[in-house]
Design a protein around this motif. Structure first.
Motif, PDB file in Angstrom:
ATOM      1  N   HIS A  32     -15.073  15.517  18.332  1.00 31.80           N
ATOM      2  CA  HIS A  32     -13.723  14.883  18.356  1.00 31.80           C
ATOM      3  C   HIS A  32     -13.491  13.824  17.459  1.00 31.80           C
ATOM      4  O   HIS A  32     -14.020  12.555  17.892  1.00 31.80           O
ATOM      5  N   HIS A  56     -10.307  11.870  15.046  1.00 29.22           N
ATOM      6  CA  HIS A  56      -8.920  11.885  14.372  1.00 29.22           C
ATOM      7  C   HIS A  56      -9.342  11.342  13.041  1.00 29.22           C
ATOM      8  O   HIS A  56      -9.242  10.006  12.782  1.00 29.22           O
ATOM      9  N   HIS A  64      -6.367  17.299  23.743  1.00 31.04           N
ATOM     10  CA  HIS A  64      -6.818  16.328  24.734  1.00 31.04           C
ATOM     11  C   HIS A  64      -6.468  16.970  26.138  1.00 31.04           C
ATOM     12  O   HIS A  64      -5.513  17.724  26.390  1.00 31.04           O
ATOM     13  N   HIS A 114     -12.016  14.635  26.309  1.00 31.35           N
ATOM     14  CA  HIS A 114     -11.982  13.502  27.322  1.00 31.35           C
ATOM     15  C   HIS A 114     -12.210  14.352  28.583  1.00 31.35           C
ATOM     16  O   HIS A 114     -13.330  14.455  29.113  1.00 31.35           O
ATOM     17  N   ASP A 136     -14.061  10.169  18.891  1.00 29.19           N
ATOM     18  CA  ASP A 136     -12.900  10.125  19.104  1.00 29.19           C
ATOM     19  C   ASP A 136     -12.353   8.866  18.358  1.00 29.19           C
ATOM     20  O   ASP A 136     -11.445   7.957  18.562  1.00 29.19           O
TER      21      ASP A 136
HETATM   22 FE    FE Z   1      -8.644  11.729  20.674  1.00 28.40          FE
END
Ligand code: FE
Ligand code: GUN
Length: 459
Positions: free
Chosen positions: A79, A81, A242, A279, A330
């Protein structure tokens, strides 16, 4: 750089095929085919070892890793971004719902500028590889052009990557200058990216894969969520989103749909064998049953959760139920690009979950959780084989048929942070020290699919 396609390497190292079990191999002979898949891993006592070794040596196709270097499988980051990398290590002062509007959507909106996108994405991919991340599951932005650039860069750099054009079309939750104009546009943008990646002339081997990426339920309209579920099934694509990250997010979905994230995503057809849920901190036991039935995966993001979730993911319960779990940085919710940092975070948050954290309470009242510790073996499994299983890709371990995605950890790197003591450290304890103390300076070499993609020092 030593490409190992069609060659062999003699190395000592570690991998974990099953959670809790470490395989320590010494002077193993690992042979690769011309596509970078592992053909065999032979121990010195194997009857064919000497003959194969001599044959590779005579052909000039044998590489030997020096003493003090250990081979580990490359890390799988479930994960990331990608556009948030310029914000790494900042903007950690507000809750998730404020952070998105105040910092993150404005930053992501800048990727309409392809010059900015190319510079930022190239830096990220290079840094991730140097940190040992050989497979990355990326959220990009809503933009078509910039997301294509991310795919191009992963192919140029040789990183195994799964990339999604982010879908967000709910005008109530997304800024006017940063969202898909309609469900149709969201769908078309996703289809176009799938076509671009699958037909890319440099991607015949499928190193980069497209991912259907509804950001999360709050960002998307119901029409779009349903259409993306159908599209993923039709195109046989991975899906990422998510799930039940924070109280605000979990509550928003309950208010809008009257059910949990997991139940809602399932109704939209978004939970399948190739779905990764980031998550999932607040999932219930029934949600876990659903996720297991669908055989979806979870990206445990321990560092990010400390800043944005106010809860620790129930990792041990999920593992004991047989869910597929790996680790996610993340970026930039988590302020580190390193899977080593995230392994350590997974270890210490499990400890805090068990002990509780309020010093005003006595030890018996501080926590209701028992038996939720993990150890370095579990953390190592999550960062390697666990991520590979979640993605259903042949990565994360040194077994025949798996891709040779590997790191050479130089435990003697002078500017590194591992210090071994000959009379104290042997076997699994060497791996334990690597996991607890390694830094980027100890990652001497990185291979992806047998191609050497990074060399930090000359070991
Ligand atoms: Fe995220
Ligand atoms: N939920 C929706 N978008 C995001 C994001 O960019 N980061 C995190 N941590 N959670 C999200």
């Amino acid at each position: 750089m030593d490409h190992l396609r069609g060659k062999a390497i003699i190395a000592s190292g570690f991998h974990s095929k099953r959670r809790g079990e470490i395989d320590f191999f010494q002077n193993a002979l690992i042979s690769m085919d011309s596509d970078g898949a592992i053909l065999s891993i032979l121990r010195p006592h194997h009857e064919d070892y000497t003959e194969q070794k001599d044959r590779q040596a005579a052909a000039g196709t044998l590489v030997t890793l020096p003493e003090g270097c250990y081979l580990l499988p490359g890390f799988v980051d479930l994960h990331i971004h990608a556009p948030q990398y310029p914000q790494l290590g900042s903007a950690l002062d507000v809750p998730l719902e404020v952070w998105l509007q105040k910092y993150t959507f404005p930053l992501e909106a800048r990727y309409v500028d392809t010059v900015f996108a190319r510079k930022s994405y190239r830096q990220l991919v290079d840094d991730l590889i140097a940190n040992g991340t050989t497979t990355a599951l990326y959220f990009a932005t809503v933009h078509q052009e910039a997301t294509r650039i991310l795919a191009d860069i992963c192919l140029e750099a040789g990183q195994r990557a799964l990339i999604g054009k982010v879908v967000m079309d709910n005008a109530e939750q997304c800024p006017d200058n940063y969202r898909d104009a309609s469900p149709d546009e969201a769908l078309r943008g996703t289809e176009d990216l799938i076509g671009y990646i699958r037909n890319h002339p440099e991607n015949a081997a499928g190193l980069v894969k497209p991912v259907v990426t509804p950001r999360f339920i709050p960002s998307c309209t119901d029409a779009t969520l349903a259409a993306l579920g159908a599209l993923a099934r039709q195109c046989n694509c991975h899906i990422q989103t998510h799930c039940s990250e924070s109280d605000w997010e979990h509550g928003y979905v309950r208010d809008r749909h009257g059910i949990t994230d997991t139940e809602s995503l399932d109704r939209f057809g978004l939970l399948g064998r190739h779905t990764i849920l980031a998550h999932s901190n607040l999932i219930t036991s029934a949600n876990m049953d659903t996720i297991r039935e669908r055989r979806s995966g979870i990206a445990h993001c321990p560092l990010s959760n400390a800043y944005f979730s106010s809860a620790v993911f129930p990792l041990k319960a999920a593992l004991e139920k047989g869910l597929h779990v790996g680790l996610g940085t993340d970026i930039s919710g988590g302020p580190s690009a390193s899977l080593f940092d995230n392994m350590r975070s997974a270890l210490f948050v499990a400890r805090l979950l068990e002990s509780g954290v309020d010093p005003q309470l006595g030890p018996a009242e501080r926590s209701r959780q028992r038996g939720v510790w993990i150890d370095f073996r579990d953390a190592f499994y999550l960062a390697t084989t666990g991520g590979g299983v979640a993605l259903d890709l042949p990565v994360g371990q040194f077994s025949p048929g798996y891709q040779f995605d590997a790191l050479a950890i130089d435990t003697a790197a002078p500017r590194g942070t591992i210090r071994l003591w000959n009379d104290l450290d042997e076997g699994e304890n060497i791996l334990q020290k690597i996991i607890y103390t390694a830094s980027k300076s100890n990652i001497a070499r990185v291979w992806i699919g047998g191609r050497e993609v990074s060399r930090f020092t000359k070991p």
